[in-house]
Design an enzyme around this catalytic site. Structure first.
Site, PDB file in Angstrom:
ATOM      1  N   ASN A 159       3.719 -53.898 -49.001  1.00 34.46           N
ATOM      2  CA  ASN A 159       4.741 -54.740 -48.430  1.00 34.46           C
ATOM      3  C   ASN A 159       4.140 -56.325 -48.873  1.00 34.46           C
ATOM      4  O   ASN A 159       3.187 -56.561 -49.187  1.00 34.46           O
ATOM      5  CB  ASN A 159       4.827 -54.642 -47.057  1.00 34.46           C
ATOM      6  N   HIS A 178       8.235 -44.931 -45.736  1.00 33.47           N
ATOM      7  CA  HIS A 178       8.372 -43.896 -44.708  1.00 33.47           C
ATOM      8  C   HIS A 178       9.177 -44.053 -43.453  1.00 33.47           C
ATOM      9  O   HIS A 178       9.371 -43.188 -42.635  1.00 33.47           O
ATOM     10  CB  HIS A 178       7.047 -43.331 -44.245  1.00 33.47           C
ATOM     11  N   HIS A 217      13.363 -51.495 -44.730  1.00 28.93           N
ATOM     12  CA  HIS A 217      13.240 -52.089 -42.938  1.00 28.93           C
ATOM     13  C   HIS A 217      14.663 -52.410 -42.574  1.00 28.93           C
ATOM     14  O   HIS A 217      14.586 -52.837 -41.578  1.00 28.93           O
ATOM     15  CB  HIS A 217      12.245 -52.948 -42.923  1.00 28.93           C
ATOM     16  N   TYR A 262      13.533 -59.263 -37.885  1.00 29.76           N
ATOM     17  CA  TYR A 262      14.660 -59.283 -38.985  1.00 29.76           C
ATOM     18  C   TYR A 262      15.699 -60.004 -38.556  1.00 29.76           C
ATOM     19  O   TYR A 262      16.842 -60.270 -39.585  1.00 29.76           O
ATOM     20  CB  TYR A 262      14.865 -58.035 -39.754  1.00 29.76           C
TER      21      TYR A 262
END
Length: 488
Positions: free
Chosen positions: A149, A171, A201, A258
């Site tokens: 990341n 994953h 994500h 986010y």
């Protein structure tokens, strides 16, 4: 078959072991070479000893080498896997600590938000160094598999500026599918068929079928709310499902940072998260978990080494993409997964240059994406906010442009919901100065940033966050593990 796989950041011991055993579950792959490389000789020594023990216990011809010389490890490699954490836990602590001074409460801080953007600034110069070495010394046509990341930023830089055949792997989709299968009462996740698409994500289950039967929003909401565990751990995620009509792949904690709605006020944060595990929204949760895991591994290393003497069990092969991709490319056994690649029209309502995560199939011809997917409008809008931040962040990292970096942070959804422009400008100066050792492209900007900080007038506070847990000692971890074992 005989070929070479290089693993950069192989000192991520647990993950490297998982990749290694997964790949050796493929019968044709037992005669290959693994070249491990890391900046830490200590970690390299530990992981090589574990992998050597696995090879010996299973009487395999597999070759394992380890070196701090990255080019030596990459020389002739057909596949390169990256799982690096540039700056380690020291820099990561600043990614969490400094934004907290400005009221920005992150759970993970490694994808976007203030921490994720600075993490990308540290990673991208290193990623480009990897790509240069791959172009110069790896096998012709070598494939770069990025697990590190911030996934989208790293992959974007490797493709656009590194000019290397790159795919990003995560994953989150698999874990989300396992949850959905469980709440719907499936006997196995294989009973669930789905289309999941978006960006890393922030991928969305836009089509679900259980044993061929379509699953709609209302049924899925009811199933999650009735689940005795997920109804408590995934409150924010369930709320997004109710409002958007589709389920997000990402964990409660990750998803919360986010979006601009759930973590902007301390009293609201505790309403939406769950403290039973770090991944459900705890302040700095992944930093705490990573610190504890490192300490635990260092202390319990002899037990990990002893466990490596057990035979490899192909039935326990994980659902991490890497081994399945390599198997499909080398044996032509087709694999379906979700991959991070440049959009190029795969998702119709996201930009062409964005790094998207979407379904694809792998065979000897490569990774072939399923094109023509259109996201629900709310999902596309949420993804777009992050894509714009990612694009600016990548461009800032390439150019060493601190002004563009500040604009990228300003446009982050959660940062923008919490902080004023003055606060963002000062915070970025503080982060660049604190992390200067890992930001060579900003060396020219550090003196001026220090000068501005010496005259700083924006007030900050020392704040642990809305939902912080202390790092547990080895003794506490042992006691908890023993209690769980006794209860189980």
């Amino acid at each position: 078959m005989s070929f070479k796989i290089a693993i950069i950041g192989a000192g991520s011991v647990g993950f490297t072991k998982k990749l290694f055993t997964d790949i050796l579950c493929v019968p044709e792959f037992q005669d290959i070479e693994f070249a491990l490389t890391d900046i830490s000789e200590h970690n390299l020594g530990m992981i090589k000893a574990i992998l050597d023990r696995i090879v010996e216990a299973n009487s395999l011809p597999t070759k394992v080498t380890a070196t701090t010389n990255r080019r030596e490890a990459l020389e002739g490699a057909r596949y390169i896997i990256s799982c690096v954490r540039v700056g380690g836990l020291e820099a990561y602590a600043d990614d969490i600590r400094i934004p907290l001074k400005y009221g920005i409460d992150q759970c993970v801080g490694d994808t976007i938000c203030a921490g994720g953007i600075l993490y990308g600034q540290r990673n991208i110069p290193v990623i480009l160094d990897f790509c240069k070495d791959i172009r110069e010394v790896a096998a012709t046509g070598a494939k770069f598999l990025n697990y590190a990341n911030p996934m989208a930023m790293n992959t974007w830089a490797a493709i656009e500026y590194g000019k290397v055949d790159t795919v990003g792997l995560c994953h989150g989709v698999q874990h989300g599918a396992e949850q959905i299968a469980e709440v719907l009462g499936a006997k196995s996740p294989r009973e669930l068929d789905y289309v999941c698409s978006g960006i890393n994500h922030q991928t969305w289950f836009i089509e679900l079928k259980l044993n061929g039967r379509p699953i709609g929003k209302d049924e899925l909401v009811a199933a999650f709310e009735a689940h005795p565990v997920y109804s408590k751990q995934e409150k924010l995620r369930i709320d997004v499902l109710k409002r958007f009509g589709v389920y997000s792949t990402e964990s409660n904690g990750h998803l919360s940072e986010y979006l601009p709605w759930y973590r902007k006020r301390p009293d609201e944060i505790t309403r939406w998260i769950d403290m039973s595990d770090w991944i459900h929204g705890e302040t700095g949760g992944y930093l705490r978990y990573s610190t504890e895991t490192r300490n635990w591994f260092e202390t319990e290393y002899p037990q990990f080494l002893e466990a490596a003497s057990k035979p490899i069990d192909p039935a326990k092969r994980s659902n991490e993409h890497a081994s399945h991709i390599l198997e499909a490319l080398e044996t032509n056994r087709v694999y379906r997964g979700h991959f991070n690649v440049k959009n190029n029209g795969v998702i119709t309502n996201l930009p062409q240059d964005a790094i998207i995560e979407s379904p694809g199939f792998v065979d000897r011809f490569g990774i072939n994406m399923a094109a023509g997917i259109t996201l629900p409008e709310a999902c596309a809008a949420t993804c777009m906010a992050s894509i714009n931040v990612q694009r600016m962040s990548v461009h800032a990292a390439i150019a060493g442009d601190i002004d563009l970096l500040k604009l990228a942070v300003l446009h982050d959804p959660l940062v923008g919901a919490v902080s004023t422009p003055e606060e963002v400008w000062q915070m970025v100066d503080e982060m660049v100065v604190a992390e200067a050792a890992w930001l060579p492209q900003y060396a020219h900007a550090v003196p001026a940033a220090k000068e501005r900080l010496s005259k700083a007038h924006v007030k900050t506070r020392e704040w642990a966050g809305a939902a912080r847990r202390n790092v547990r000692s080895i003794e506490e971890l042992r006691a908890e593990k023993a209690a769980l074992k006794q209860a189980g």
